[in-house]
Design a protein around this motif. Structure first.
Motif, PDB file in Angstrom:
ATOM      1  N   TRP A  13      20.153 -29.501  -2.295  1.00  0.00           N
ATOM      2  CA  TRP A  13      18.851 -28.872  -2.482  1.00  0.00           C
ATOM      3  C   TRP A  13      18.658 -28.635  -3.976  1.00  0.00           C
ATOM      4  CZ3 TRP A  13      15.021 -28.218   0.963  1.00  0.00           C
ATOM      5  CH2 TRP A  13      15.334 -28.267   2.330  1.00  0.00           C
ATOM      6  N   PHE A  14      17.528 -29.075  -4.469  1.00  0.00           N
ATOM      7  CA  PHE A  14      17.138 -28.856  -5.858  1.00  0.00           C
ATOM      8  C   PHE A  14      15.835 -28.075  -5.870  1.00  0.00           C
ATOM      9  CE2 PHE A  14      19.929 -31.771  -8.273  1.00  0.00           C
ATOM     10  CZ  PHE A  14      20.522 -32.436  -7.218  1.00  0.00           C
ATOM     11  N   ARG A  15      15.509 -27.526  -7.021  1.00  0.00           N
ATOM     12  CA  ARG A  15      14.212 -26.886  -7.173  1.00  0.00           C
ATOM     13  C   ARG A  15      13.670 -27.138  -8.572  1.00  0.00           C
ATOM     14  NH1 ARG A  15      16.088 -20.498  -6.981  1.00  0.00           N
ATOM     15  NH2 ARG A  15      17.054 -20.409  -9.072  1.00  0.00           N
ATOM     16  N   GLN A  16      12.351 -27.085  -8.647  1.00  0.00           N
ATOM     17  CA  GLN A  16      11.707 -27.278  -9.939  1.00  0.00           C
ATOM     18  C   GLN A  16      10.540 -26.321 -10.048  1.00  0.00           C
ATOM     19  OE1 GLN A  16      10.483 -31.306 -10.831  1.00  0.00           O
ATOM     20  NE2 GLN A  16      10.517 -30.875 -13.031  1.00  0.00           N
ATOM     21  N   ALA A  17      10.622 -25.453 -11.020  1.00  0.00           N
ATOM     22  CA  ALA A  17       9.545 -24.508 -11.300  1.00  0.00           C
ATOM     23  C   ALA A  17       8.622 -25.109 -12.356  1.00  0.00           C
ATOM     24  CB  ALA A  17      10.119 -23.183 -11.788  1.00  0.00           C
ATOM     25  N   PRO A  18       7.385 -24.662 -12.420  1.00  0.00           N
ATOM     26  CA  PRO A  18       6.444 -25.211 -13.420  1.00  0.00           C
ATOM     27  C   PRO A  18       7.001 -25.091 -14.837  1.00  0.00           C
ATOM     28  CG  PRO A  18       5.277 -23.881 -11.821  1.00  0.00           C
ATOM     29  CD  PRO A  18       6.737 -23.689 -11.536  1.00  0.00           C
ATOM     30  N   GLY A  19       6.947 -26.204 -15.560  1.00  0.00           N
ATOM     31  CA  GLY A  19       7.406 -26.206 -16.941  1.00  0.00           C
ATOM     32  C   GLY A  19       8.903 -26.237 -17.114  1.00  0.00           C
ATOM     33  N   LYS A  20       9.643 -26.336 -16.013  1.00  0.00           N
ATOM     34  CA  LYS A  20      11.104 -26.339 -16.099  1.00  0.00           C
ATOM     35  C   LYS A  20      11.663 -27.627 -15.515  1.00  0.00           C
ATOM     36  CE  LYS A  20      11.781 -21.337 -16.039  1.00  0.00           C
ATOM     37  NZ  LYS A  20      12.555 -20.206 -15.416  1.00  0.00           N
ATOM     38  N   GLU A  21      12.904 -27.914 -15.869  1.00  0.00           N
ATOM     39  CA  GLU A  21      13.555 -29.088 -15.332  1.00  0.00           C
ATOM     40  C   GLU A  21      14.028 -28.830 -13.902  1.00  0.00           C
ATOM     41  OE1 GLU A  21      15.348 -30.970 -19.498  1.00  0.00           O
ATOM     42  OE2 GLU A  21      16.690 -30.340 -17.880  1.00  0.00           O
ATOM     43  N   ARG A  22      14.195 -29.921 -13.168  1.00  0.00           N
ATOM     44  CA  ARG A  22      14.738 -29.810 -11.821  1.00  0.00           C
ATOM     45  C   ARG A  22      16.186 -29.373 -11.908  1.00  0.00           C
ATOM     46  NH1 ARG A  22      13.229 -34.441  -7.549  1.00  0.00           N
ATOM     47  NH2 ARG A  22      11.247 -33.860  -8.488  1.00  0.00           N
ATOM     48  N   GLU A  23      16.578 -28.424 -11.061  1.00  0.00           N
ATOM     49  CA  GLU A  23      17.934 -27.912 -11.101  1.00  0.00           C
ATOM     50  C   GLU A  23      18.557 -27.897  -9.713  1.00  0.00           C
ATOM     51  OE1 GLU A  23      18.136 -23.835 -12.345  1.00  0.00           O
ATOM     52  OE2 GLU A  23      16.724 -23.148 -10.819  1.00  0.00           O
ATOM     53  N   ILE A  24      19.855 -28.045  -9.673  1.00  0.00           N
ATOM     54  CA  ILE A  24      20.595 -27.992  -8.417  1.00  0.00           C
ATOM     55  C   ILE A  24      20.610 -26.556  -7.925  1.00  0.00           C
ATOM     56  CG2 ILE A  24      22.777 -27.766  -9.664  1.00  0.00           C
ATOM     57  CD1 ILE A  24      22.388 -29.542  -6.289  1.00  0.00           C
ATOM     58  N   VAL A  25      20.420 -26.389  -6.629  1.00  0.00           N
ATOM     59  CA  VAL A  25      20.514 -25.075  -6.005  1.00  0.00           C
ATOM     60  C   VAL A  25      21.788 -24.991  -5.176  1.00  0.00           C
ATOM     61  CG1 VAL A  25      19.447 -23.508  -4.339  1.00  0.00           C
ATOM     62  CG2 VAL A  25      18.006 -24.791  -5.947  1.00  0.00           C
ATOM     63  N   SER A  26      21.977 -25.995  -4.329  1.00  0.00           N
ATOM     64  CA  SER A  26      23.110 -25.988  -3.433  1.00  0.00           C
ATOM     65  C   SER A  26      23.376 -27.407  -2.963  1.00  0.00           C
ATOM     66  CB  SER A  26      22.832 -25.071  -2.236  1.00  0.00           C
ATOM     67  OG  SER A  26      23.956 -24.995  -1.380  1.00  0.00           O
ATOM     68  N   ALA A  27      24.598 -27.658  -2.521  1.00  0.00           N
ATOM     69  CA  ALA A  27      24.949 -28.981  -2.027  1.00  0.00           C
ATOM     70  C   ALA A  27      26.005 -28.844  -0.938  1.00  0.00           C
ATOM     71  CB  ALA A  27      25.444 -29.871  -3.159  1.00  0.00           C
ATOM     72  N   ILE A  28      26.074 -29.865  -0.090  1.00  0.00           N
ATOM     73  CA  ILE A  28      27.025 -29.852   1.013  1.00  0.00           C
ATOM     74  C   ILE A  28      27.523 -31.267   1.252  1.00  0.00           C
ATOM     75  CG2 ILE A  28      25.207 -30.119   2.758  1.00  0.00           C
ATOM     76  CD1 ILE A  28      26.818 -28.146   4.527  1.00  0.00           C
ATOM     77  N   ASN A  29      28.791 -31.399   1.593  1.00  0.00           N
ATOM     78  CA  ASN A  29      29.310 -32.731   1.899  1.00  0.00           C
ATOM     79  C   ASN A  29      28.848 -33.149   3.278  1.00  0.00           C
ATOM     80  OD1 ASN A  29      31.076 -30.835   3.217  1.00  0.00           O
ATOM     81  ND2 ASN A  29      32.511 -32.520   3.508  1.00  0.00           N
ATOM     82  N   TRP A  30      29.085 -34.418   3.644  1.00  0.00           N
ATOM     83  CA  TRP A  30      28.420 -34.885   4.853  1.00  0.00           C
ATOM     84  C   TRP A  30      29.068 -34.361   6.125  1.00  0.00           C
ATOM     85  CZ3 TRP A  30      30.780 -37.963   8.496  1.00  0.00           C
ATOM     86  CH2 TRP A  30      31.807 -38.823   8.090  1.00  0.00           C
ATOM     87  N   SER A  31      30.280 -33.897   6.044  1.00  0.00           N
ATOM     88  CA  SER A  31      30.887 -33.296   7.237  1.00  0.00           C
ATOM     89  C   SER A  31      30.559 -31.813   7.349  1.00  0.00           C
ATOM     90  CB  SER A  31      32.399 -33.495   7.221  1.00  0.00           C
ATOM     91  OG  SER A  31      32.986 -32.728   6.188  1.00  0.00           O
ATOM     92  N   GLY A  32      30.084 -31.221   6.257  1.00  0.00           N
ATOM     93  CA  GLY A  32      29.691 -29.813   6.287  1.00  0.00           C
ATOM     94  C   GLY A  32      30.784 -28.837   5.940  1.00  0.00           C
ATOM     95  N   GLY A  33      31.952 -29.355   5.588  1.00  0.00           N
ATOM     96  CA  GLY A  33      33.072 -28.460   5.340  1.00  0.00           C
ATOM     97  C   GLY A  33      33.207 -27.972   3.924  1.00  0.00           C
ATOM     98  N   SER A  34      32.412 -28.509   3.030  1.00  0.00           N
ATOM     99  CA  SER A  34      32.498 -28.123   1.621  1.00  0.00           C
ATOM    100  C   SER A  34      31.112 -27.894   1.073  1.00  0.00           C
ATOM    101  CB  SER A  34      33.205 -29.226   0.832  1.00  0.00           C
ATOM    102  OG  SER A  34      33.416 -28.837  -0.501  1.00  0.00           O
ATOM    103  N   THR A  35      30.954 -26.817   0.314  1.00  0.00           N
ATOM    104  CA  THR A  35      29.636 -26.466  -0.207  1.00  0.00           C
ATOM    105  C   THR A  35      29.707 -26.079  -1.674  1.00  0.00           C
ATOM    106  OG1 THR A  35      29.902 -24.169   0.492  1.00  0.00           O
ATOM    107  CG2 THR A  35      28.795 -25.665   2.040  1.00  0.00           C
ATOM    108  N   TYR A  36      28.544 -26.129  -2.313  1.00  0.00           N
ATOM    109  CA  TYR A  36      28.399 -25.729  -3.719  1.00  0.00           C
ATOM    110  C   TYR A  36      27.136 -24.896  -3.841  1.00  0.00           C
ATOM    111  CZ  TYR A  36      26.856 -25.976  -8.530  1.00  0.00           C
ATOM    112  OH  TYR A  36      26.394 -25.642  -9.773  1.00  0.00           O
ATOM    113  N   TYR A  37      27.187 -23.870  -4.680  1.00  0.00           N
ATOM    114  CA  TYR A  37      26.011 -23.051  -4.987  1.00  0.00           C
ATOM    115  C   TYR A  37      25.924 -22.838  -6.493  1.00  0.00           C
ATOM    116  CZ  TYR A  37      26.214 -21.954  -0.018  1.00  0.00           C
ATOM    117  OH  TYR A  37      26.258 -22.039   1.353  1.00  0.00           O
ATOM    118  N   SER A  38      24.717 -22.866  -6.992  1.00  0.00           N
ATOM    119  CA  SER A  38      24.540 -22.513  -8.395  1.00  0.00           C
ATOM    120  C   SER A  38      24.748 -21.009  -8.542  1.00  0.00           C
ATOM    121  CB  SER A  38      23.140 -22.899  -8.874  1.00  0.00           C
ATOM    122  OG  SER A  38      22.160 -22.114  -8.215  1.00  0.00           O
ATOM    123  N   ASP A  39      25.083 -20.596  -9.734  1.00  0.00           N
ATOM    124  CA  ASP A  39      25.336 -19.174  -9.964  1.00  0.00           C
ATOM    125  C   ASP A  39      24.117 -18.313  -9.647  1.00  0.00           C
ATOM    126  OD1 ASP A  39      27.485 -19.659 -12.887  1.00  0.00           O
ATOM    127  OD2 ASP A  39      27.924 -19.670 -10.736  1.00  0.00           O
TER     128      ASP A  39
END
Length: 127
Positions: free
Chosen positions: A36-62
């Motif tokens: 999942w990414f997000r982009q606010a007006p005037g800002k670059e697209r940034e990573i929010v969260s990610a998950i591997n395809w089995s669902g056992g590993s995740t990542y979150y932005s600070d």
């Protein structure tokens, strides 16, 4: 080819919650890491969260760690982003993205690593 459709965005007050969904269709018999990414007006697209395809590993932005939860239901070809304790600075268009991967544990955190993108869903958090 994989098509991604996001839903669940909307207007919510600060402190509220929303759940975004990303449904995949097309060639979904392969494994895809999802982000999942997000982009606010005037800002670059940034990573929010990610998950591997089995669902056992995740990542979150600070910026969202402890407030957002990513999950997936591969039987439904759907990835979710549960967002809580929302803040006005979470306001953005949220995009889901999928990356083909032979490694079931792979997680990708940069936009260029993803192969497919949804059209985005607007999330607006009022103060």
């Amino acid at each position: 080819q994989v098509e991604l459709v996001e839903s669940g965005g909307g207007l919510v007050q600060a402190g509220g919650s929303l759940r975004l969904s990303c449904v995949a269709s097309g060639r979904t018999n392969r494994g895809y890491a999802t982000g999942w990414f997000r982009q606010a007006p005037g800002k670059e697209r940034e990573i929010v969260s990610a998950i591997n395809w089995s669902g056992g590993s995740t990542y979150y932005s600070d910026s969202v760690k402890g407030r957002f939860t990513i999950s997936r239901d591969n039987a439904k070809n759907t990835v979710y982003l549960q967002m809580g304790s929302l803040k006005p600075e979470d306001t953005a268009v949220y995009y889901c993205a999928a990356a083909e991967s032979l490694n079931p544990w792979a997680i990708f955190t940069t936009a260029h690593e993803y192969d497919y993108w949804g059209q985005g869903t607007q999330v607006t958090v009022s103060s």
